[in-house]
Design a protein around this motif. Sequence first.
Motif, PDB file in Angstrom:
ATOM      1  N   LEU A   1      54.852  -8.266  50.812  1.00 37.47           N
ATOM      2  CA  LEU A   1      54.677  -7.329  50.772  1.00 37.47           C
ATOM      3  C   LEU A   1      53.980  -5.807  50.476  1.00 37.47           C
ATOM      4  N   ASN A   2      53.667  -4.880  50.515  1.00 44.52           N
ATOM      5  CA  ASN A   2      53.389  -3.229  50.074  1.00 44.52           C
ATOM      6  C   ASN A   2      52.611  -3.427  48.639  1.00 44.52           C
ATOM      7  N   SER A   3      52.242  -5.163  48.670  1.00 48.74           N
ATOM      8  CA  SER A   3      50.966  -5.521  47.313  1.00 48.74           C
ATOM      9  C   SER A   3      49.407  -4.984  47.416  1.00 48.74           C
ATOM     10  N   TYR A   4      49.076  -5.328  46.724  1.00 43.65           N
ATOM     11  CA  TYR A   4      47.468  -5.060  46.834  1.00 43.65           C
ATOM     12  C   TYR A   4      46.963  -6.352  47.024  1.00 43.65           C
ATOM     13  N   PHE A   5      47.766  -6.912  46.169  1.00 48.37           N
ATOM     14  CA  PHE A   5      47.011  -8.658  46.007  1.00 48.37           C
ATOM     15  C   PHE A   5      47.598  -9.271  47.699  1.00 48.37           C
ATOM     16  N   GLY A   6      48.867  -9.113  48.070  1.00 49.14           N
ATOM     17  CA  GLY A   6      48.963  -9.496  49.574  1.00 49.14           C
ATOM     18  C   GLY A   6      47.804  -8.747  50.251  1.00 49.14           C
ATOM     19  N   LEU A   7      47.647  -7.728  50.019  1.00 50.30           N
ATOM     20  CA  LEU A   7      46.076  -7.057  51.503  1.00 50.30           C
ATOM     21  C   LEU A   7      44.946  -7.751  50.733  1.00 50.30           C
ATOM     22  N   VAL A   8      45.262  -8.115  49.926  1.00 52.67           N
ATOM     23  CA  VAL A   8      43.272  -8.534  49.290  1.00 52.67           C
ATOM     24  C   VAL A   8      43.592 -10.289  50.148  1.00 52.67           C
ATOM     25  N   ILE A   9      44.681 -10.956  50.113  1.00 50.82           N
ATOM     26  CA  ILE A   9      44.942 -12.714  50.325  1.00 50.82           C
ATOM     27  C   ILE A   9      44.731 -11.921  52.016  1.00 50.82           C
ATOM     28  N   ALA A  10      45.434 -11.459  52.741  1.00 54.86           N
ATOM     29  CA  ALA A  10      45.367 -11.385  54.146  1.00 54.86           C
ATOM     30  C   ALA A  10      43.834 -11.067  54.964  1.00 54.86           C
ATOM     31  N   TYR A  11      42.765 -10.095  53.755  1.00 56.48           N
ATOM     32  CA  TYR A  11      41.977 -10.391  53.921  1.00 56.48           C
ATOM     33  C   TYR A  11      41.052 -10.810  53.984  1.00 56.48           C
ATOM     34  N   SER A  12      40.862 -12.064  53.070  1.00 54.66           N
ATOM     35  CA  SER A  12      40.181 -12.896  52.746  1.00 54.66           C
ATOM     36  C   SER A  12      41.059 -13.930  53.597  1.00 54.66           C
ATOM     37  N   THR A  13      41.094 -13.933  54.742  1.00 51.83           N
ATOM     38  CA  THR A  13      41.845 -14.841  55.905  1.00 51.83           C
ATOM     39  C   THR A  13      40.892 -14.732  56.734  1.00 51.83           C
ATOM     40  N   ILE A  14      40.831 -13.528  56.448  1.00 50.06           N
ATOM     41  CA  ILE A  14      39.170 -12.773  57.157  1.00 50.06           C
ATOM     42  C   ILE A  14      37.876 -13.283  57.158  1.00 50.06           C
ATOM     43  N   ALA A  15      37.616 -13.042  55.322  1.00 49.75           N
ATOM     44  CA  ALA A  15      36.942 -13.085  55.367  1.00 49.75           C
ATOM     45  C   ALA A  15      35.579 -14.200  55.142  1.00 49.75           C
ATOM     46  N   VAL A  16      36.413 -15.419  54.410  1.00 49.68           N
ATOM     47  CA  VAL A  16      36.425 -16.123  54.246  1.00 49.68           C
ATOM     48  C   VAL A  16      35.600 -17.619  54.625  1.00 49.68           C
ATOM     49  N   PRO A  17      36.751 -17.901  56.256  1.00 48.99           N
ATOM     50  CA  PRO A  17      35.390 -19.393  56.869  1.00 48.99           C
ATOM     51  C   PRO A  17      34.398 -17.715  57.239  1.00 48.99           C
ATOM     52  N   PHE A  18      33.954 -16.894  57.363  1.00 55.74           N
ATOM     53  CA  PHE A  18      32.376 -16.259  58.317  1.00 55.74           C
ATOM     54  C   PHE A  18      31.839 -16.652  57.158  1.00 55.74           C
ATOM     55  N   CYS A  19      32.062 -16.002  55.981  1.00 57.17           N
ATOM     56  CA  CYS A  19      31.334 -16.477  54.167  1.00 57.17           C
ATOM     57  C   CYS A  19      30.730 -17.745  53.853  1.00 57.17           C
ATOM     58  N   THR A  20      31.979 -19.029  54.211  1.00 59.35           N
ATOM     59  CA  THR A  20      31.495 -19.368  54.231  1.00 59.35           C
ATOM     60  C   THR A  20      30.138 -20.773  54.825  1.00 59.35           C
TER      61      THR A  20
END
Length: 278
Positions: A138-157
């Motif tokens: 929480l309160n970190s860039y890496f955590g936010l990147v992981i959260a955003y990737s959960t949205i982007a990766v399925p569609f991009c795959t």
Amino acid sequence: MKKRNMPIVYIAAVLISLFAIAPFVWMILTSLKPQAEIYSKPLQYLPQHLNAEGYKGMLNAKADPNVNFISWFKNTAIVSLLTTALSLIVSALGGYAMSRFQFRGRMSIGYIILLTQMLPGSLLIIPLYLIMKDYHLLNSYFGLVIAYSTIAVPFCTWMLKGYFDSVATAIDEAASIDGAGRWTTFVRVILPLTLPGLVVTAVFSFLTSWNEFMFAQTFLSDYDKWTLSVGIASFQGQYVVNWDYLMAGSVMTTLPIVIAFWLLQKHLVSGMTAGAVK
């Protein structure tokens, strides 16, 4: 199409274009109005008095301690670029595996990945929050990147799978005959051929993180780590809205996306159709 119908098509295209750009034009003009004029004549397009205080205030953190646009911009750029890189790596490998390898449960995995796109972010936010809390993300860039990737990766795959399917397997076989291994074939042969698709998925991943608000507001607590969406939203209070700051910040947030689309329009146009057919 008959020539006598062309004027109707042109008129319809112009009207649709005007309807699409009208909010953006209104946002720019509102950002140039004084605060008093915005409240007195909110629906008037042209400002009576040009005013750039919103832009000056957003860019001058020393003048207003509640404004830190440069820091918000930097945070958003870091998170967006990291999300784009991570999403492209994971989705390119996953899309290539689904396109080229035949293994048990391949389509089932693909449908499960696609199913995740049907879940709204409001359902994912609580599980993601608990997971990040357990792993101190929480309160970190890496955590936010992981959260955003959960949205982007399925569609991009799934999108990249379509592009890889459009590349004939004979190219893989020819590279193999020339002595290239699977990884060399993927990196030096297949990826360059699917460059338009990579650009489209990169833009989608970038936009997903650049414009996202809900995850950023929930997972980031430090003022210095806010992204643009959270920072600009802070000007909308319970009783007073700083419209000049809000609109100026929105314009400056939108401009990088407009410039990116303009520079990449050639790849975007070709990329949106290249993977449509096999």
